[in-house]
Design a protein around this motif. Structure first.
Motif, PDB file in Angstrom:
ATOM      1  N   UNK A 166     -10.735  53.296 -51.323  1.00  0.00           N
ATOM      2  CA  UNK A 166      -9.610  54.211 -51.480  1.00  0.00           C
ATOM      3  C   UNK A 166     -10.022  55.642 -51.223  1.00  0.00           C
ATOM      4  N   UNK A 167     -11.196  56.012 -51.728  1.00  0.00           N
ATOM      5  CA  UNK A 167     -11.703  57.355 -51.462  1.00  0.00           C
ATOM      6  C   UNK A 167     -13.190  57.383 -51.793  1.00  0.00           C
ATOM      7  N   UNK A 168     -13.879  58.338 -51.203  1.00  0.00           N
ATOM      8  CA  UNK A 168     -15.270  58.623 -51.529  1.00  0.00           C
ATOM      9  C   UNK A 168     -15.326  60.049 -52.035  1.00  0.00           C
ATOM     10  N   UNK A 169     -15.798  60.218 -53.261  1.00  0.00           N
ATOM     11  CA  UNK A 169     -15.958  61.547 -53.839  1.00  0.00           C
ATOM     12  C   UNK A 169     -17.425  61.950 -53.712  1.00  0.00           C
ATOM     13  N   UNK A 170     -17.665  63.092 -53.092  1.00  0.00           N
ATOM     14  CA  UNK A 170     -19.019  63.630 -52.952  1.00  0.00           C
ATOM     15  C   UNK A 170     -19.132  64.824 -53.888  1.00  0.00           C
ATOM     16  N   UNK A 171     -19.868  64.644 -54.983  1.00  0.00           N
ATOM     17  CA  UNK A 171     -20.048  65.676 -55.995  1.00  0.00           C
ATOM     18  C   UNK A 171     -21.329  66.430 -55.668  1.00  0.00           C
ATOM     19  N   UNK A 172     -21.234  67.729 -55.455  1.00  0.00           N
ATOM     20  CA  UNK A 172     -22.363  68.513 -54.969  1.00  0.00           C
ATOM     21  C   UNK A 172     -23.003  69.287 -56.104  1.00  0.00           C
ATOM     22  N   UNK A 173     -24.326  69.269 -56.116  1.00  0.00           N
ATOM     23  CA  UNK A 173     -25.070  69.935 -57.170  1.00  0.00           C
ATOM     24  C   UNK A 173     -25.428  68.973 -58.286  1.00  0.00           C
ATOM     25  N   UNK A 174     -26.327  69.375 -59.192  1.00  0.00           N
ATOM     26  CA  UNK A 174     -26.797  68.469 -60.248  1.00  0.00           C
ATOM     27  C   UNK A 174     -25.655  67.917 -61.086  1.00  0.00           C
ATOM     28  N   UNK A 175     -25.708  66.622 -61.339  1.00  0.00           N
ATOM     29  CA  UNK A 175     -24.704  65.937 -62.162  1.00  0.00           C
ATOM     30  C   UNK A 175     -25.381  65.251 -63.344  1.00  0.00           C
ATOM     31  N   UNK A 176     -26.437  65.894 -63.858  1.00  0.00           N
ATOM     32  CA  UNK A 176     -27.263  65.250 -64.871  1.00  0.00           C
ATOM     33  C   UNK A 176     -26.573  65.006 -66.190  1.00  0.00           C
ATOM     34  N   UNK A 177     -25.502  65.737 -66.516  1.00  0.00           N
ATOM     35  CA  UNK A 177     -24.853  65.568 -67.812  1.00  0.00           C
ATOM     36  C   UNK A 177     -23.983  64.322 -67.858  1.00  0.00           C
ATOM     37  N   UNK A 178     -23.103  64.148 -66.900  1.00  0.00           N
ATOM     38  CA  UNK A 178     -22.191  63.010 -66.928  1.00  0.00           C
ATOM     39  C   UNK A 178     -22.699  61.801 -66.154  1.00  0.00           C
ATOM     40  N   UNK A 179     -23.545  62.015 -65.143  1.00  0.00           N
ATOM     41  CA  UNK A 179     -23.995  60.897 -64.319  1.00  0.00           C
ATOM     42  C   UNK A 179     -25.462  60.548 -64.538  1.00  0.00           C
ATOM     43  N   UNK A 180     -26.239  61.446 -65.146  1.00  0.00           N
ATOM     44  CA  UNK A 180     -27.576  61.073 -65.568  1.00  0.00           C
ATOM     45  C   UNK A 180     -28.667  61.315 -64.561  1.00  0.00           C
ATOM     46  N   UNK A 181     -29.758  60.590 -64.744  1.00  0.00           N
ATOM     47  CA  UNK A 181     -30.954  60.767 -63.930  1.00  0.00           C
ATOM     48  C   UNK A 181     -30.663  60.467 -62.467  1.00  0.00           C
ATOM     49  N   UNK A 182     -31.511  60.998 -61.603  1.00  0.00           N
ATOM     50  CA  UNK A 182     -31.463  60.747 -60.166  1.00  0.00           C
ATOM     51  C   UNK A 182     -30.175  61.248 -59.513  1.00  0.00           C
ATOM     52  N   UNK A 183     -29.558  62.256 -60.134  1.00  0.00           N
ATOM     53  CA  UNK A 183     -28.409  62.920 -59.508  1.00  0.00           C
ATOM     54  C   UNK A 183     -28.672  64.425 -59.431  1.00  0.00           C
ATOM     55  N   UNK A 184     -29.914  64.789 -59.195  1.00  0.00           N
ATOM     56  CA  UNK A 184     -30.273  66.210 -59.158  1.00  0.00           C
ATOM     57  C   UNK A 184     -29.646  66.911 -57.963  1.00  0.00           C
ATOM     58  N   UNK A 185     -29.378  66.197 -56.875  1.00  0.00           N
ATOM     59  CA  UNK A 185     -28.693  66.792 -55.738  1.00  0.00           C
ATOM     60  C   UNK A 185     -27.199  66.617 -55.790  1.00  0.00           C
ATOM     61  N   UNK A 186     -26.754  65.600 -56.489  1.00  0.00           N
ATOM     62  CA  UNK A 186     -25.335  65.311 -56.572  1.00  0.00           C
ATOM     63  C   UNK A 186     -25.110  63.820 -56.686  1.00  0.00           C
ATOM     64  N   UNK A 187     -23.889  63.403 -56.417  1.00  0.00           N
ATOM     65  CA  UNK A 187     -23.523  61.992 -56.525  1.00  0.00           C
ATOM     66  C   UNK A 187     -22.492  61.652 -55.458  1.00  0.00           C
ATOM     67  N   UNK A 188     -22.559  60.413 -54.986  1.00  0.00           N
ATOM     68  CA  UNK A 188     -21.567  59.858 -54.067  1.00  0.00           C
ATOM     69  C   UNK A 188     -20.879  58.717 -54.796  1.00  0.00           C
ATOM     70  N   UNK A 189     -19.605  58.890 -55.073  1.00  0.00           N
ATOM     71  CA  UNK A 189     -18.852  57.907 -55.847  1.00  0.00           C
ATOM     72  C   UNK A 189     -17.815  57.246 -54.956  1.00  0.00           C
TER      73      UNK A 189
END
Length: 822
Positions: A166-189
């Motif tokens: 349906x969609x791909x969300x690209x979250x840019x920048x550290x996401x360590x609070x809500x998404x946790x470890x290994x998201x220091x660059x961001x997250x692809x959801x």
């Protein structure tokens, strides 16, 4: 190499066409009544997102985009995070069939590339956080990839066919609070479409050049009481783009992807929803061809082709080897044994949401996933093994078998109190087991003067070993068990009487444990220290604790302007390099980010402009040093050491994107990203006592710019529409390796799609489309390796030098597609 002047002219012409601003991934569409995004994450709100396939717009303006980046359902423009969203329509317009197709830079700040030249593992980076070596069970990625809220622990399998996204969300920048470890660059959801409970059938079939065929089908079944069901299947096939002249062997750049997904939704009441999902995929593929682009570029003395060769001289190339510097080779000069790599993925998940009260929703996400990759990579022919030897072995077959499985469980409490406090609290548990074994036998043998070659026995022809399972000399074998536990929370407070001001505070505490062992090295038990044959096996034992805070202040002077300042942190777990003779251990790397941003809409929401500027400081940067070394005779192997660089790595950037609805039928969009990176000079672990050397962040262009045109024209025939899409994507050259300043080519890739859409026949809608990726057939190097053009890093000898080899981007592809919606 690519023609820079031609590339610049094409880019300039395209940008003039799009209004000279640079794509946020969105599309023109018919106007719809306005719908305000829900701010609390309720089952009803989530179901609305999952089932809604129409753009959200006002009468004349742009669609409203909803995201779940904060674990709640929010409006993109009112969410103080730098996010790019690729809708299902945007993915279709760009003919995106897997994450690898986003490697053209169509989302600035997101970098997607193959590991080595292999389609069996995908390197994904955001804002300069980019991993290099994917074949490392004890190594983590720096950008988290999620499928319907479930973290995918390995880079392997990420090139699989996409299933009804349906969609791909690209979250840019550290996401360590809500998404946790290994998201220091961001997250692809990645969010897939949920069952609707109403009968519906969507299907498509297509064909293209390189004998490509593809098809997918999506079936929604009518609800049975509180149960709804949905089935998805996809298949994508393409022949290789470089022919392998050895009869009976696969060409290079081929893939054959198949995927299946089944979903069930249980909704006994308006307050409770349970979604269950199963997916499986099988991806058969071959790597892109690695071709020689020059010979002895540094001008070392050249000796003779046959006979003895001193260490100070370079041996000439055999007559069969070709140098092709400026385009993809259509036919390889050396035919090699090449079986397809086979990636298999599988997963089950249960996502439960219970709306206990107006102010509280409880959620549970449970998942099991596994992946296996049987890698066969023989793309180098005579190019990667760096030396010709009369009657000598060559054509190093890079073989790897990896298995991984993971369990994860997440509980969340989400809600809103007194219309002033939005909150998310949760706990998370993750456990992973992985192992990998690798071998690099030679597959061919030269004759005495390099004018011919023979295929060696696949079981015994490479020093008594071969490529077949059971016949291999294992270069390295390692296994690792990882676990992670976390507790997290985040709250956004809107002070009474100050509805324009929002303060967000959050934090996450994580405990990571990792136990591993290198049980084989060069077909013998690994020993630490390696000089003692009775020493214990090389092992890994890491126990890491981290607290990652976040603070955001957002201010909305008007409903169309959202200004924010954000401080966020993240970290990537440590591990060990199984390519290292000592199973070299490295620690985690940490990131602190300072960001300011603005999200704005103008002219009655006909123009949307978003911008973000950030400073990121990274400590403990995980830096790779790789080289090809001789293991005796003409045999070679890749080695890699990963260390934590000293000091602070600086990453600075600016991102701007816009969407403009110029008329009811025409929409322009574009984006620009600037990324500056500087890693402190670092000691090369392979050259003890040597001076500090510059190191670089890979696959991170300094400048990226792109633009898109979307035009829709209603036709007076069966309610049909003529839809046109074109996007152009410019990427500046990047490094492929941390220790080499050598850069890849810049590129400008244009994609286009023309569709006669939504042709009504009865209650059915048909669409016929023609598409092309890399419309102007841009020839550019996306991965360049100078290692075989340089002296041996330890001895200084040049008798192993040939030249640089490279991988070119995929040339022009095109095709036709017919789809139906019942």
């Amino acid at each position: 190499m690519t023609n820079t002047h031609s590339t610049g002219l094409r880019a300039a012409a395209f940008l003039l066409m799009t209004g000279a601003s640079l794509p946020a991934l969105a599309q023109a569409g018919p106007a719809q009544p306005p719908q305000e995004a829900t701010t609390a994450g309720t089952p009803a709100a989530d179901e609305e997102i999952a089932s809604d396939q129409a753009p959200r717009t006002n009468a004349d303006g742009l669609e409203e985009i909803v995201v779940t980046a904060t674990k709640q359902v929010t409006n993109l423009q009112r969410t103080p995070i730098a996010i790019s969203v690729a809708s299902a329509q945007a993915l279709e317009d760009r003919s995106v069939q897997s994450l690898l197709d986003l490697g053209d830079g169509s989302i600035p700040g997101l970098r997607v590339a193959t590991f080595e030249a292999r389609q069996s593992a995908v390197t994904i980076g955001i804002r300069g956080i980019v991993p290099l070596d994917a074949n490392q069970p004890a190594r983590e990625q720096g950008v988290g990839v999620y499928l319907d809220g479930v973290y995918l622990g390995r880079q392997q399998g990420l090139g699989a066919a996409l299933l009804d996204i349906e969609r791909i969300e690209v979250l840019k920048g550290p996401q360590g609070t809500l998404f946790g470890r290994n998201t220091s660059g961001g997250a692809v959801s990645m969010i897939t479409k949920a069952p609707t409970g109403r009968f519906g059938l969507r299907a498509s079939i297509g064909a293209g050049n390189y004998s490509a065929v593809n098809g997918n089908i999506h079936l929604d079944l009518p609800a049975i009481g509180p149960f709804s069901f949905k089935l998805d299947a996809a298949a994508d096939y393409r022949d290789g783009i470089t022919e392998n002249p050895l009869p009976g062997q696969k060409d290079f750049g081929y893939y054959d992807r198949k995927g299946f997904q089944a979903k069930m939704r249980f909704k006994p009441s308006a307050d409770f929803v349970a979604d269950f999902a199963f997916d499986a995929g099988k991806d058969k593929n071959t790597p892109f061809y690695s071709q020689l682009i020059n010979f002895n570029p540094n001008g070392y003395p050249v000796g003779t082709l046959t006979g003895s060769l001193p260490s100070s001289q370079v041996r000439p190339l055999p007559p069969l080897v070709q140098i092709v510097p400026d385009r993809v080779q259509k036919v390889a000069d050396i035919g090699v044994p090449q079986r397809p790599s086979v990636d298999k993925t599988r997963g089950v998940s249960a996502n439960l949401r219970w709306n206990v009260a107006d102010w509280l929703e409880l959620r549970s996400i449970s998942a099991y996933r596994d992946v296996s990759v049987d890698q066969w990579d023989n793309v180098g022919g005579a190019h990667r093994p760096p030396v010709f030897s009369p009657n000598g072995l060559f054509s190093r077959y890079s073989l790897s078998y990896l298995e991984q499985n993971q369990y994860s469980q997440e509980f969340q409490a989400v809600g809103r109190l007194a219309d002033q406090l939005d909150y998310v609290f949760g706990v998370y548990w993750f456990r992973e087991k992985a192992f990998e074994e690798a071998a690099t036998p030679s597959s061919l043998r030269w004759n005495a003067d390099g004018t011919a070659y023979t295929v060696v026995d696949p079981c015994t022809g490479s020093g008594g070993f071969g490529s077949l399972p059971g016949c291999r000399s294992i270069d390295r074998g390692s296994r690792v068990t990882s676990s992670s536990r976390a507790v997290f929370g985040q709250a956004t407070w809107t002070p009474p009487g100050m509805e324009k001001l929002h303060l967000t505070v959050g934090g996450r505490y994580t405990n990571d444990k990792k136990d591993g062992v290198l049980y084989l090295f060069n077909n013998q038990p690994s020993r630490c220290p390696p000089t003692l044959t009775t020493a214990p096996l090389c092992t890994l034992d890491l126990d890491t604790n981290r607290f990652n805070p976040l603070v955001t202040v957002a201010y909305e002077p008007t409903r169309s302007i959202n200004l924010y300042a954000k401080y966020a942190t993240g970290y990537r777990s440590g591990g060990a390099s199984s390519r290292s003779v000592t199973y070299r251990e490295f620690g985690p790397e940490d990131v602190k980010s300072y960001e300011i941003g603005a999200k704005t809409e103008w002219f009655d929401r006909r123009l949307r402009v978003n911008a973000a500027a950030y400073i990121m400081d990274r400590t403990g940067s995980q830096v790779d040093f790789s080289t090809v070394v001789s293991t005796g005779g003409t045999s070679t192997r890749n080695t890699l050491d990963t260390i934590n660089a000293p000091g602070t790595t600086k990453i600075r950037g600016l991102e701007v994107d816009f969407i403009a609805r110029v008329t009811d039928n025409l929409q322009l969009s574009g984006a620009y990203a600037y990324t500056y990176t500087k890693v402190p000079d670092t000691a090369d672990p392979q050259r003890p006592g040597s001076p500090l050397v510059p190191v670089f962040i890979v696959f991170t262009p300094r400048n990226v710019a792109n633009g898109a045109i979307d035009y829709e024209l209603p036709l007076a025939w069966n309610n049909a529409k003529l839809r046109f899409h074109m996007d152009g994507n410019y990427n500046q050259g990047t490094q492929s390796f941390a220790e080499y300043a050598t850069k890849n080519d810049s590129s400008f890739v244009v994609n286009a799609r023309l569709a006669l859409a939504d042709i009504a026949f009865g209650n059915n809608l048909f669409t016929l489309a023609a598409w092309s990726r890399n419309l102007f057939n841009e020839q550019y190097i996306y991965r360049r390796d100078p290692s075989t053009s340089l002296p041996n890093p330890t001895t200084g000898a040049v008798n192993g030098v040939t030249g640089e080899y490279a991988n070119f981007g995929t040339p022009r592809t095109y095709g036709l597609e017919l789809s139906v919606k019942l």
